[in-house]
Design an enzyme around this catalytic site. Structure first.
Site, PDB file in Angstrom:
ATOM      1  N   GLU A   1       6.704   9.445   0.605  1.00  0.00           N
ATOM      2  CA  GLU A   1       6.835   7.780  -0.073  1.00  0.00           C
ATOM      3  C   GLU A   1       8.592   7.944  -0.019  1.00  0.00           C
ATOM      4  O   GLU A   1       8.709   6.788  -0.364  1.00  0.00           O
ATOM      5  CB  GLU A   1       6.091   7.852  -0.864  1.00  0.00           C
ATOM      6  CG  GLU A   1       5.971   6.962  -2.009  1.00  0.00           C
ATOM      7  CD  GLU A   1       5.852   5.169  -0.982  1.00  0.00           C
ATOM      8  OE1 GLU A   1       4.936   5.420  -0.895  1.00  0.00           O
ATOM      9  OE2 GLU A   1       6.474   4.535  -1.356  1.00  0.00           O
TER      10      GLU A   1
ATOM     11  N   GLU B   1      12.734   1.037   3.690  1.00  0.00           N
ATOM     12  CA  GLU B   1      12.922  -0.959   2.615  1.00  0.00           C
ATOM     13  C   GLU B   1      13.919  -1.243   2.287  1.00  0.00           C
ATOM     14  O   GLU B   1      14.482  -1.925   2.531  1.00  0.00           O
ATOM     15  CB  GLU B   1      11.798  -0.210   1.846  1.00  0.00           C
ATOM     16  CG  GLU B   1      10.616  -0.442   1.972  1.00  0.00           C
ATOM     17  CD  GLU B   1      10.069  -0.466   1.147  1.00  0.00           C
ATOM     18  OE1 GLU B   1       8.308  -0.047   0.869  1.00  0.00           O
ATOM     19  OE2 GLU B   1       9.645  -0.314   0.109  1.00  0.00           O
TER      20      GLU B   1
ATOM     21  N   LYS C   1       9.249  -1.604   8.753  1.00  0.00           N
ATOM     22  CA  LYS C   1       9.141  -1.237   7.754  1.00  0.00           C
ATOM     23  C   LYS C   1       7.776  -0.857   7.603  1.00  0.00           C
ATOM     24  O   LYS C   1       6.814  -0.082   6.627  1.00  0.00           O
ATOM     25  CB  LYS C   1       9.086  -2.788   6.532  1.00  0.00           C
ATOM     26  CG  LYS C   1      10.000  -2.254   6.169  1.00  0.00           C
ATOM     27  CD  LYS C   1      10.689  -3.842   5.111  1.00  0.00           C
ATOM     28  CE  LYS C   1      11.470  -3.986   4.222  1.00  0.00           C
ATOM     29  NZ  LYS C   1      11.487  -5.156   3.427  1.00  0.00           N
TER      30      LYS C   1
HETATM   31  N1  ATP Z   1      13.059  -8.646   6.409  1.00  0.00           N
HETATM   32  C1  ATP Z   1      12.097  -8.516   6.675  1.00  0.00           C
HETATM   33  N2  ATP Z   1      11.368  -9.185   8.688  1.00  0.00           N
HETATM   34  C2  ATP Z   1       9.905  -8.970   8.737  1.00  0.00           C
HETATM   35  N3  ATP Z   1       8.947  -7.958   8.159  1.00  0.00           N
HETATM   36  C3  ATP Z   1       8.984  -8.034   6.758  1.00  0.00           C
HETATM   37  C4  ATP Z   1      10.467  -8.334   6.386  1.00  0.00           C
HETATM   38  N4  ATP Z   1      10.156  -7.560   4.905  1.00  0.00           N
HETATM   39  C5  ATP Z   1       9.244  -7.611   4.384  1.00  0.00           C
HETATM   40  N5  ATP Z   1       8.155  -7.575   5.670  1.00  0.00           N
HETATM   41  C6  ATP Z   1       6.646  -7.344   6.168  1.00  0.00           C
HETATM   42  O1  ATP Z   1       6.664  -7.101   4.788  1.00  0.00           O
HETATM   43  C7  ATP Z   1       5.584  -6.285   4.056  1.00  0.00           C
HETATM   44  C8  ATP Z   1       5.856  -5.749   2.730  1.00  0.00           C
HETATM   45  O2  ATP Z   1       7.027  -5.646   3.029  1.00  0.00           O
HETATM   46  P1  ATP Z   1       8.353  -5.478   1.147  1.00  0.00           P
HETATM   47  O3  ATP Z   1       9.797  -4.716   1.766  1.00  0.00           O
HETATM   48  O4  ATP Z   1       7.958  -6.184   0.528  1.00  0.00           O
HETATM   49  O5  ATP Z   1       7.176  -3.589   1.445  1.00  0.00           O
HETATM   50  P2  ATP Z   1       6.387  -2.798  -0.296  1.00  0.00           P
HETATM   51  O6  ATP Z   1       5.141  -4.242   0.334  1.00  0.00           O
HETATM   52  O7  ATP Z   1       7.645  -3.718  -1.656  1.00  0.00           O
HETATM   53  O8  ATP Z   1       5.972  -2.143   0.032  1.00  0.00           O
HETATM   54  P3  ATP Z   1       6.238  -0.589  -0.925  1.00  0.00           P
HETATM   55  O9  ATP Z   1       4.400  -1.188  -1.497  1.00  0.00           O
HETATM   56  O10 ATP Z   1       5.903   0.676  -0.084  1.00  0.00           O
HETATM   57  O11 ATP Z   1       6.995  -1.041  -1.962  1.00  0.00           O
HETATM   58  C9  ATP Z   1       6.279  -4.767   5.368  1.00  0.00           C
HETATM   59  O12 ATP Z   1       5.383  -4.006   5.671  1.00  0.00           O
HETATM   60  C10 ATP Z   1       6.511  -5.872   6.382  1.00  0.00           C
HETATM   61  O13 ATP Z   1       5.526  -6.144   7.024  1.00  0.00           O
END
Ligand code: ATP
Length: 165
Positions: A66, A73, A91
């Site tokens: 994590e 991220e 990601k």
């Molecule tokens: N800049 C980007 N370009 C393309 N896809 C993206 C991008 N940012 C996020 N994603 C997509 O959205 C998903 C979620 O991204 P995000 O940064 O919101 O993580 P998160 O949901 O906050 O993850 P966690 O819950 O582990 O913190 C990623 O797994 C990816 O598939």
């Protein structure tokens, strides 16, 4: 003296990393909660030394994955806020590492605890050795990080509020 300061700083930065992940990542909060629960199981249930080692290894694997996921991220967000195929791959694969570690932890948890919870097999405290105190350091560490994160966050919010008044 400089050497000690360097070591102390690396501990401080690592601590800040854990506190950041704990304050911002919902999944990390869930991992900490479950880890706390499982460590209490290790303290009160009749688990062997080897089982404790396996459980702690599984916890470290999940929390480590994590932390790495949070780092990736943040790096991706630093590089681009636009949609990019490579950002998605970075990601998604980092998230997959967490999922894999979590699945491993669930399997270890089921194998270690399933026959100790029902019927309940409690630890006999007369047999509890030095390892019991080592295991007890786990929930204490978790409590320390949760309280420190809460206090730091509250202090930061108060400072921000004062600055905008
Ligand atoms: N800049 C980007 N370009 C393309 N896809 C993206 C991008 N940012 C996020 N994603 C997509 O959205 C998903 C979620 O991204 P995000 O940064 O919101 O993580 P998160 O949901 O906050 O993850 P966690 O819950 O582990 O913190 C990623 O797994 C990816 O598939």
């Amino acid at each position: 003296m400089r050497w000690f300061e360097g070591v102390r700083n690396s501990f401080r930065y690592a601590e800040e990393g854990v506190m950041y992940a704990l304050a911002t990542q919902r999944n990390m909060q869930i991992h900490f909660l479950l880890a706390f629960l499982v460590m209490i199981f290790c303290l009160v249930l009749d688990v062997s030394r080897l089982e404790v080692i396996l459980v702690f290894f599984a916890i470290i694997l999940v929390v480590g994955a994590e932390l790495a996921n949070t780092a990736i991220e943040s790096l991706v967000d630093l590089v681009t806020e636009d949609y990019h195929k490579l950002a998605k791959i970075a990601k998604d694969t980092a998230a997959a590492a967490v999922l894999l570690a979590a699945l491993h932890a669930v399997i270890v948890g089921l194998l270690v605890f399933h026959d100790k919870l029902w019927p309940l097999q409690l630890r006999t405290f007369s047999k509890a050795g030095v390892e019991w105190y080592l295991v007890a350091m786990g929930p204490v560490m978790i409590g320390y990080f949760v309280i420190r994160t809460f206090i730091t966050r509250k202090r930061r919010l108060n400072n921000e509020r004062r600055a905008t008044d």
